[in-house]
Structures are given as C-alpha cells and as structure tokens.
Scaffold this motif. Structure first.
Motif, PDB file in Angstrom:
ATOM      1  N   LEU A  56       0.839  -1.203   0.000  1.00 21.56           N
ATOM      2  CA  LEU A  56       0.000   0.000   0.000  1.00 21.56           C
ATOM      3  C   LEU A  56       0.874   1.255   0.000  1.00 21.56           C
ATOM      4  O   LEU A  56       1.508   1.593   1.004  1.00 21.56           O
ATOM      5  CB  LEU A  56      -0.939  -0.019   1.211  1.00 21.56           C
ATOM      6  N   GLN A  57       0.864   1.956  -1.129  1.00 20.84           N
ATOM      7  CA  GLN A  57       1.691   3.149  -1.296  1.00 20.84           C
ATOM      8  C   GLN A  57       1.119   4.311  -0.472  1.00 20.84           C
ATOM      9  O   GLN A  57      -0.091   4.381  -0.246  1.00 20.84           O
ATOM     10  CB  GLN A  57       1.725   3.554  -2.774  1.00 20.84           C
ATOM     11  N   PRO A  58       1.981   5.249  -0.062  1.00 17.77           N
ATOM     12  CA  PRO A  58       1.495   6.432   0.641  1.00 17.77           C
ATOM     13  C   PRO A  58       0.470   7.194  -0.199  1.00 17.77           C
ATOM     14  O   PRO A  58       0.521   7.146  -1.424  1.00 17.77           O
ATOM     15  CB  PRO A  58       2.767   7.277   0.831  1.00 17.77           C
ATOM     16  N   TRP A  59      -0.434   7.887   0.483  1.00 19.25           N
ATOM     17  CA  TRP A  59      -1.471   8.654  -0.215  1.00 19.25           C
ATOM     18  C   TRP A  59      -1.756   9.949   0.537  1.00 19.25           C
ATOM     19  O   TRP A  59      -1.871   9.934   1.768  1.00 19.25           O
ATOM     20  CB  TRP A  59      -2.767   7.847  -0.337  1.00 19.25           C
ATOM     21  N   VAL A  60      -1.875  11.040  -0.211  1.00 18.70           N
ATOM     22  CA  VAL A  60      -2.165  12.345   0.375  1.00 18.70           C
ATOM     23  C   VAL A  60      -3.648  12.679   0.194  1.00 18.70           C
ATOM     24  O   VAL A  60      -4.113  12.855  -0.935  1.00 18.70           O
ATOM     25  CB  VAL A  60      -1.287  13.456  -0.253  1.00 18.70           C
ATOM     26  N   VAL A  61      -4.379  12.747   1.287  1.00 13.50           N
ATOM     27  CA  VAL A  61      -5.774  13.222   1.278  1.00 13.50           C
ATOM     28  C   VAL A  61      -5.719  14.746   1.287  1.00 13.50           C
ATOM     29  O   VAL A  61      -5.015  15.338   2.097  1.00 13.50           O
ATOM     30  CB  VAL A  61      -6.536  12.711   2.517  1.00 13.50           C
ATOM     31  N   ARG A  62      -6.493  15.384   0.413  1.00 15.97           N
ATOM     32  CA  ARG A  62      -6.354  16.842   0.261  1.00 15.97           C
ATOM     33  C   ARG A  62      -7.350  17.666   1.063  1.00 15.97           C
ATOM     34  O   ARG A  62      -7.183  18.862   1.236  1.00 15.97           O
ATOM     35  CB  ARG A  62      -6.466  17.208  -1.222  1.00 15.97           C
TER      36      ARG A  62
END
Ligand SMILES: [Zn+2]
Length: 245
Positions: free
Chosen positions: A168-174
C-alpha cells in the motif's frame, strides 16, 4: 479551542471516504450531502469502525445487534447511492480511543481507496451540548482519522508493514469535512436530497423506529438553512471544511 474558517471545497474530487464510529452517524450528520456528491459523480465509500453493538432501544437480543446494524447501514448507504460500505473488526461500540491500531486500520483503507476528500466526525467537542455529536466514540474516530490523514497515510515510514506486506503506497488526502463539531460554517443545501436522507435514517430501524425522526431533526436542518441565508423551507447540513494538503 475551535476550528479555523472553512475553505472552499475542492472542485476536482473523484473519491470521497466517510469514516464513522457507528452505523447511522453519517446518515444523521451528512447523508443529504453525500447524496449530492453521488449525484455529482463522486465515488463515495463508507468506513464504519464499530457495528453499533451498544445502540438500540428495542427488545432486540444484544447478540443480534451487530449483524442487524451492519445490514441497516448497508441499506441506508444504498438509499443515498453508496454501494461500498466496509466495517472494521475488533472495535467495540462505546470504548473507542484514537489508538495506534485504529490509526493503522484507517490508514490501510485510505491507502487502498485513495480518497481526495474525507468526511468524518469532529475531533473537537461541542461544550454547549454534551450529548449526541460529542459522543466520545465520535471524537475518537475524528482524531484517529485526522492522524491517519496526516501523517500516517502519506508517510511511507508510518506503519511500514502496510507498504512492505500489503504493497500500500502512501497517499495524500487533500481535504477533510468534519460534522458535529463546534461552530460549523459551511452549509450544504440538501433540500433536493432530503427525502433520500430520510430514507437512509429510516433504514436504521433499531435506532429510529421508536420515534418520529423527521419531526425531531427537521427543525435542526431548517435552522442550519436559515442561518446560511437559504430560502425559507430549505434544509441544510453543516460542516467545517479544511484543506489537508
Ligand atoms: Zn454515533
């Protein structure tokens, strides 16, 4: 302590994730808005931390409550056009804390679903009204979700096993939308979707069949609309909307 002023919502949201402590939280606080997002073509998923095993007012045997409430939440989601509903396992209604385990489990879902926007309960208490929105489970989920948005989901070194073992790659919630918090200043006109919201609330039979929910809730949503300067007869849900990237 309170929130800063809300920002203008992002114009390019493709996926939104709603995170709640209990079945019915999203439907009381925000499902008219969720229905609007669905109408706009946004893909919406619900993540519910518990199966609401401490809720209910009727004579339903307690051991049946988790499966009943899961089914009710799935039916309620469908009423506002949401097909994807997930529940976490291992968390009991009434004793939630913003634990490292809860942060990791929410982070896992964020990294998998990759939402632009998250909707959740306020981590800030409304001191003027101790009951309802400021239930400690709601505060805990709001806090854990906020920690999952930053730093956990975007930091590859947070919960490294999620990357190492699950890919699971990092993810930026905006963006984050909080409901049930102090001084919400972003109103959404839900007059057009209100009937779907009521259908969603009615789907929570163990929670709402003992009372006239519409009679109790309508004045709240009408007041929201009046405070926002919407036309007479409108109903609105209210939030704090903050940028998280
Ligand atoms: Zn709740």
């Amino acid at each position: 302590m309170t929130f800063p002023r809300s920002v203008q919502p992002l114009p390019d949201v493709e996926r939104a994730l709603a995170v709640a402590a209990h079945p019915d939280d999203i439907d009381f606080g925000a499902s008219g808005t969720v229905a609007r997002w669905v109408d706009e073509g946004i893909d919406v998923m619900f993540l519910v931390v518990t199966r609401g095993d401490a809720g209910g007012f009727d004579e339903t045997p307690r051991e049946q409550m988790p499966s009943l409430r899961e089914a009710e939440q799935r039916a309620a989601a469908k009423a506002v056009g949401v097909e994807q509903v997930e529940f976490l396992d291992g968390y009991a209604d009434g004793v939630l804390t913003p634990s490292i385990e809860l942060r990791r489990d929410i982070t896992r879902v964020i990294r998998r679903y990759r939402p632009d926007r998250i909707l959740t309960s306020s981590p800030l208490r409304r001191w003027e009204r101790i009951a309802g929105p400021s239930h400690p489970d709601h505060l805990a989920v709001g806090e854990a979700t906020t920690c999952a948005i930053y730093p956990d989901a975007r930091n590859p070194f947070a919960f490294p096993e999620l990357l190492r073992e699950e890919g699971l790659q990092p993810w930026v919630v905006r963006e984050v939308w909080y409901h049930g918090g102090p001084s919400p200043d972003h109103a959404v006109d839900v007059t057009a979707t209100y009937s779907r919201k009521l259908a969603a609330l009615a789907a929570h039979v163990t929670q709402t069949s003992h009372e006239d929910v519409e009679a109790r809730m309508r004045p709240v949503f009408e007041l929201n609309a009046r405070n926002a300067g919407l036309p007479e007869g409108s109903v609105a849900e209210v939030f704090t909307v903050l940028r998280t990237a």
